[in-house]
Scaffold this motif. Structure first.
Motif, PDB file in Angstrom:
ATOM      1  N   ASP A 221      17.784 -21.387  17.821  1.00 40.50           N
ATOM      2  CA  ASP A 221      18.498 -22.214  16.693  1.00 40.50           C
ATOM      3  C   ASP A 221      18.060 -23.461  16.700  1.00 40.50           C
ATOM      4  OD1 ASP A 221      20.682 -21.767  14.508  1.00 40.50           O
ATOM      5  OD2 ASP A 221      20.928 -23.349  15.510  1.00 40.50           O
ATOM      6  N   ALA A 222      18.053 -24.349  17.731  1.00 41.51           N
ATOM      7  CA  ALA A 222      17.929 -25.606  17.942  1.00 41.51           C
ATOM      8  C   ALA A 222      16.366 -25.849  17.955  1.00 41.51           C
ATOM      9  CB  ALA A 222      18.735 -26.034  19.265  1.00 41.51           C
ATOM     10  N   THR A 223      15.773 -25.208  18.021  1.00 38.09           N
ATOM     11  CA  THR A 223      14.146 -25.355  18.042  1.00 38.09           C
ATOM     12  C   THR A 223      13.344 -24.652  16.727  1.00 38.09           C
ATOM     13  OG1 THR A 223      13.703 -23.410  19.607  1.00 38.09           O
ATOM     14  CG2 THR A 223      13.908 -25.859  20.520  1.00 38.09           C
TER      15      THR A 223
ATOM     16  N   GLY B 166       9.603 -12.762  14.684  1.00 34.90           N
ATOM     17  CA  GLY B 166       9.212 -11.140  14.448  1.00 34.90           C
ATOM     18  C   GLY B 166       8.706 -10.580  15.800  1.00 34.90           C
ATOM     19  N   ILE B 167       7.969 -11.208  16.512  1.00 37.16           N
ATOM     20  CA  ILE B 167       7.679 -10.406  17.651  1.00 37.16           C
ATOM     21  C   ILE B 167       8.909 -10.451  18.777  1.00 37.16           C
ATOM     22  CG2 ILE B 167       6.183 -11.270  19.864  1.00 37.16           C
ATOM     23  CD1 ILE B 167       4.390 -12.512  17.710  1.00 37.16           C
ATOM     24  N   ALA B 168       9.555 -11.253  18.762  1.00 30.39           N
ATOM     25  CA  ALA B 168      10.704 -11.234  19.552  1.00 30.39           C
ATOM     26  C   ALA B 168      11.769 -10.166  19.002  1.00 30.39           C
ATOM     27  CB  ALA B 168      11.504 -12.570  19.630  1.00 30.39           C
ATOM     28  N   MET B 169      11.807  -9.867  17.820  1.00 38.58           N
ATOM     29  CA  MET B 169      12.645  -8.660  17.365  1.00 38.58           C
ATOM     30  C   MET B 169      12.169  -7.527  17.611  1.00 38.58           C
ATOM     31  SD  MET B 169      13.538  -9.910  13.322  1.00 38.58           S
ATOM     32  CE  MET B 169      13.579 -11.511  12.790  1.00 38.58           C
TER      33      MET B 169
ATOM     34  N   THR C 256       6.450 -22.421   8.282  1.00 35.19           N
ATOM     35  CA  THR C 256       7.363 -21.221   7.895  1.00 35.19           C
ATOM     36  C   THR C 256       6.777 -20.035   8.668  1.00 35.19           C
ATOM     37  OG1 THR C 256       8.459 -22.348   6.310  1.00 35.19           O
ATOM     38  CG2 THR C 256       8.566 -20.102   6.259  1.00 35.19           C
ATOM     39  N   ILE C 257       5.667 -19.756   8.149  1.00 37.19           N
ATOM     40  CA  ILE C 257       4.747 -18.556   8.736  1.00 37.19           C
ATOM     41  C   ILE C 257       4.867 -18.313  10.038  1.00 37.19           C
ATOM     42  CG2 ILE C 257       2.455 -17.233   8.445  1.00 37.19           C
ATOM     43  CD1 ILE C 257       2.142 -18.502   5.673  1.00 37.19           C
ATOM     44  N   ILE C 258       4.356 -19.322  10.792  1.00 35.57           N
ATOM     45  CA  ILE C 258       4.212 -19.337  12.208  1.00 35.57           C
ATOM     46  C   ILE C 258       5.543 -19.044  12.836  1.00 35.57           C
ATOM     47  CG2 ILE C 258       3.786 -20.671  14.328  1.00 35.57           C
ATOM     48  CD1 ILE C 258       1.597 -22.077  12.700  1.00 35.57           C
ATOM     49  N   ALA C 259       6.882 -19.658  12.111  1.00 32.44           N
ATOM     50  CA  ALA C 259       8.303 -19.437  12.844  1.00 32.44           C
ATOM     51  C   ALA C 259       8.577 -18.036  12.477  1.00 32.44           C
ATOM     52  CB  ALA C 259       9.135 -20.500  12.169  1.00 32.44           C
ATOM     53  N   PHE C 260       8.395 -17.553  11.584  1.00 32.02           N
ATOM     54  CA  PHE C 260       8.955 -15.953  11.013  1.00 32.02           C
ATOM     55  C   PHE C 260       7.921 -14.985  12.071  1.00 32.02           C
ATOM     56  CE2 PHE C 260      10.830 -17.630   7.161  1.00 32.02           C
ATOM     57  CZ  PHE C 260      12.227 -17.251   7.432  1.00 32.02           C
TER      58      PHE C 260
ATOM     59  N   ILE D 137      20.734 -14.740  10.779  1.00 30.14           N
ATOM     60  CA  ILE D 137      20.410 -13.278  11.147  1.00 30.14           C
ATOM     61  C   ILE D 137      19.014 -12.963  11.717  1.00 30.14           C
ATOM     62  CG2 ILE D 137      20.062 -11.056   9.849  1.00 30.14           C
ATOM     63  CD1 ILE D 137      22.275 -11.887   7.898  1.00 30.14           C
ATOM     64  N   VAL D 138      18.162 -13.703  11.163  1.00 29.16           N
ATOM     65  CA  VAL D 138      16.831 -13.801  11.941  1.00 29.16           C
ATOM     66  C   VAL D 138      16.909 -14.127  13.302  1.00 29.16           C
ATOM     67  CG1 VAL D 138      14.399 -14.481  11.606  1.00 29.16           C
ATOM     68  CG2 VAL D 138      15.569 -13.894   9.844  1.00 29.16           C
ATOM     69  N   GLY D 139      17.477 -15.232  13.613  1.00 24.94           N
ATOM     70  CA  GLY D 139      17.435 -15.849  14.843  1.00 24.94           C
ATOM     71  C   GLY D 139      18.256 -14.924  15.958  1.00 24.94           C
ATOM     72  N   LEU D 140      19.507 -14.381  15.635  1.00 25.78           N
ATOM     73  CA  LEU D 140      20.405 -13.626  16.295  1.00 25.78           C
ATOM     74  C   LEU D 140      19.212 -12.207  16.473  1.00 25.78           C
ATOM     75  CD1 LEU D 140      23.734 -14.199  14.870  1.00 25.78           C
ATOM     76  CD2 LEU D 140      23.241 -14.459  17.336  1.00 25.78           C
ATOM     77  N   SER D 141      18.690 -11.578  15.542  1.00 32.43           N
ATOM     78  CA  SER D 141      18.048 -10.386  15.807  1.00 32.43           C
ATOM     79  C   SER D 141      16.729 -10.804  16.905  1.00 32.43           C
ATOM     80  CB  SER D 141      17.381 -10.172  14.562  1.00 32.43           C
ATOM     81  OG  SER D 141      18.324  -9.710  13.343  1.00 32.43           O
ATOM     82  N   ALA D 142      16.123 -11.929  16.804  1.00 35.23           N
ATOM     83  CA  ALA D 142      15.207 -12.323  17.886  1.00 35.23           C
ATOM     84  C   ALA D 142      15.980 -12.423  19.051  1.00 35.23           C
ATOM     85  CB  ALA D 142      14.545 -13.351  17.620  1.00 35.23           C
ATOM     86  N   THR D 143      17.157 -12.866  19.563  1.00 32.47           N
ATOM     87  CA  THR D 143      17.845 -12.955  20.296  1.00 32.47           C
ATOM     88  C   THR D 143      17.903 -11.640  21.147  1.00 32.47           C
ATOM     89  OG1 THR D 143      18.867 -14.852  19.810  1.00 32.47           O
ATOM     90  CG2 THR D 143      20.137 -13.776  21.695  1.00 32.47           C
TER      91      THR D 143
END
Length: 710
Positions: free
Chosen positions: A674-676, A356-359, A348-352, A560-566
């Motif tokens: 989203d899928a990964t 976060g970097i992508a955002m 969970t930490i690694i994923a966020f 929301i997090v995934g779209l912000s990264a997008t």
């Protein structure tokens, strides 16, 4: 769903015949759709539109102006070309550079072609003018209608390019997913039927509403991806059920399970699209209506035509096998899921951190209304417009029209004094370069001098028509030139301030700055309502679907997090200029459209995955086992569906119309994230961390209720 299942299994032949008839009829209409598409869809019924109607209809100003750009062309050729265009009898007036030296500079000149409101079919007019010009090098027609026509042409070409790239790869993915040729082509057939019938419905609606040229790309992108995704889910579940029951029973079970998932996921997409209707800009209305039509068709074909075709095919669904299914495929996914839930906190930490970097780049996002930069640079229309703009510096200024109303008119002494006062107020504004009134146009400095001049018959002969140009009954028109580009923040703020200024003259503003300001304000004013509708509706749909509070909350937050990264990645690619893309801006429509579409699309995978977890949990009441089994049985389907979505939308990365390219890339990136990261890592990790609380619902009765969980 049981009633639907009984109907489909008993009437599958009639359903297929009905769909064939619908397809043929709609195909006839669909062919006509490109001819109905006109404009980029950035239209809004606001103050700007009302003012421009007054300017055109009341003050007889041109309803539209196009430019004929000449580069190193002789005067004789310019004159003969304009004469040929004049003979077409489509223009209301032609302003030749031979009559005005301000339209000539450094070997470049331009003529102004004015059109009145009677020139309704501008696409045909553009074709006629281009035919009159011929293939003479250095003479190019440009302007709003010429640009729109070329974007339409580019959009049709882009659609063919994207399909030529995306569909063959989608077929390969389906072959790997199903292993047989017949099973792989069925989803493709369903997708084609969905898109063609949707185009047919849009053609019928096109006679009653204006349709944006971008519909031609976005609707097939969405329709093919959704239809194939739904079919992939449906066929996978059918083949699973077929192994343990007869065909009719397998179809019935699939409709009740996979069909239910399709309907719930489609509702999520439907809500995202429907929420865009709140924004009163034509392009959002077009995409919303077109999207809802194609989603509705995708669901209808998936739960009626698809099962009917499967019944008709019978065991032939597995004909022409090219790849044998891997016996240990589910086991590998099961092992993967078990490894994930063993380290939920770390993952969970690694994923966020990754998201976060992508955002980070999101904070620098710059959005503009797409104009000439939507058109590929290879088009002469864009090259000529940019040449004219660079040579004459037209982009450094912008024009607005101020319409003022006075109850007693403007031609008496008090009215003339009020006009002079308004002129002086406008002239004192630091952003205003030029104000045109009867005084400035006649070089008369005061009301007294004007009234005295009217007493002289020779002077009155010239001044009376001049007054009629600017004054019509109670309305006064004042053209104003601003020293800022029409798409600049300063010009938009000027239009906003003067529209809101309290005066005795009921001021209204029109022109490009006002148009841009209204578009921006409409989006920013309504985006909050759009988000609320999407988030609240999605929450309740998922809560009803899964009988849980935490699952919909997690799904919404992760989306929301995934779209912000997008959006951060989009800024990195298109605004910063990477991967061969020149630095630019993000089209204003992108965040709204991508959010609305992807928020619903990503719920497909959430529904597919959590539905299987819910089924397992209902049988065992073991959260860890439900998480592992749900991931093991759906990961192949979700991965295949996501790959198809990525391929069909990402193929638009190889197209030329920039807003469509940004939408396609944006959806592809969002689905990939989203899928990964979300679906394969965050969802199982959070399911593990929350344990039985995933399935908690207040005031719930039965084995799920608090304190009575197994």
């Amino acid at each position: 769903m049981r009633t639907l299942a009984r109907f489909v299994t008993s009437a599958h032949k009639y359903i297929i015949i009905a769909w064939i008839a619908i397809f043929i009829v709609m195909a006839v209409f669909a062919i006509k759709l490109p001819g109905l598409l006109e404009g980029d869809g950035f239209e809004i019924d606001g103050e700007h539109a009302a003012v421009m109607d007054i300017v055109s209809n009341t003050f007889d100003m041109p309803a539209e102006t196009m430019f004929l750009v000449f580069e190193d062309i002789s005067d004789d050729t310019i004159q003969s070309t304009l004469h040929d265009i004049e003979k077409l009898d489509v223009t209301s007036e032609i302003a030749s550079p031979l009559d005005n030296n301000t339209q000539y500079k450094k070997g470049v000149s331009y003529a102004l072609l004015h059109f009145d409101n009677d020139a309704t079919n501008m696409s045909d007019i553009v074709t006629d003018i281009r035919a009159a010009i011929g293939d003479v090098k250095g003479i190019t027609l440009t302007g709003a209608s010429a640009i729109s026509k070329d974007i339409n042409t580019a959009s049709q070409r882009d659609l063919m390019t994207a399909e030529a790239i995306g569909l063959p790869i989608a077929i390969i993915i389906l072959l790997f997913a199903f292993g047989t040729v017949v099973a792989s082509f069925v989803p493709l057939i369903i997708g084609i039927v969905t898109v063609v019938t949707s185009f047919g419905v849009l053609t019928i609606l096109g006679g009653k509403m204006d349709l944006s040229i971008f519909v031609l790309n976005i609707i097939p992108m969405l329709g093919l991806a959704l239809s194939i995704d739904f079919a992939l889910l449906f066929i996978s579940r059918y083949r699973e059920e077929r192994k343990k029951s007869k065909m009719q029973e397998a179809i019935s079970t699939t409709i009740r399970t996979a069909g239910r998932s399709v309907i719930f996921s489609a509702f999520c997409v439907f809500i995202g699209l429907g929420a865009m209707m709140l924004i009163r800009v034509d392009i959002f209305q077009n995409i919303s209506i077109g999207g809802m039509i194609v989603v509705g068709m995708a669901v209808l074909s998936s739960i009626t035509l698809l099962p009917s075709v499967l019944i008709a095919l019978g065991d032939r669904i597995d004909k022409w096998q090219l790849l044998k299914p891997k016996a240990k495929g589910a086991d590998n996914w099961r092992k993967f899921a078990q490894r994930v839930i063993k380290r939920p906190v770390t993952i969970t930490i690694i994923a966020f951190i990754l998201l976060g970097i992508a955002m980070i780049p999101v904070k620098n996002m710059e959005m503009t209304i797409p104009t000439i930069d939507s058109l590929p640079k290879s088009y002469d229309t864009r090259q000529a417009f940019e040449l004219m703009d660079d040579t004459f510096g037209l982009g450094d200024q912008s024009s607005v029209y101020v319409i003022a109303e006075r109850a007693n008119g403007w031609e008496d002494t008090e009215g003339l004094q009020a006009m002079k006062e308004l002129e002086e107020q406008l002239s004192k504004d630091s952003l205003v370069d030029k104000v045109t009134t009867i005084f400035t146009a006649s070089d008369i400095d005061s009301v007294e001098q004007w009234e005295q001049a009217l007493l002289v018959p020779e002077m009155a002969t010239g001044l009376t028509p001049l007054a009629e140009t600017f004054i019509k009954d109670k309305q006064l028109m004042i053209p104003v030139t601003l020293g800022a580009a029409g798409d600049s923040d300063t010009a938009q703020q000027w239009a906003r301030d003067w529209s809101e200024k309290e005066t005795a003259w009921n001021l209204s503003i029109g022109g490009q700055p006002k148009f841009n300001q209204e578009i921006f304000d409409e989006i920013w004013d309504k985006i909050g309502y759009v988000l609320i509708v999407i988030l609240v509706s999605t929450f309740f749909i998922l809560m009803l679907a899964f009988r849980s509070i935490l699952i919909p909350i997690k799904a919404i937050l992760m989306n929301i997090v995934g779209l912000s990264a997008t959006f951060g990645i989009l800024v990195y690619i298109f605004q910063y200029g990477h991967f061969g893309i020149e630095p630019g801006t993000i089209a204003l429509i992108i965040p709204v459209i991508v959010f609305s579409l992807v928020f619903g699309l990503s719920m497909d995978y959430e529904v597919f995955l959590i539905s299987r977890m819910q089924e397992e949990y209902a049988n065992t009441f073991d959260n860890d086992r439900a998480t592992v089994e749900g991931l093991a049985t759906t990961s192949k389907i979700i991965t295949s569906a996501a790959l198809i979505m990525i391929v069909l939308t990402g193929a638009f990365a190889f197209t030329d119309v920039m807003p469509v390219k940004q939408i396609g890339v944006g959806i592809a990136i969002a689905v990939a994230i989203d899928a990964t990261i979300i679906r394969l890592l965050l969802v199982p990790s959070l399911m593990k961390l929350f344990g039985k609380w995933n399935w908690w619902l207040p005031f719930r009765k039965g084995p799920y209720k608090a304190g009575n969980w197994h």
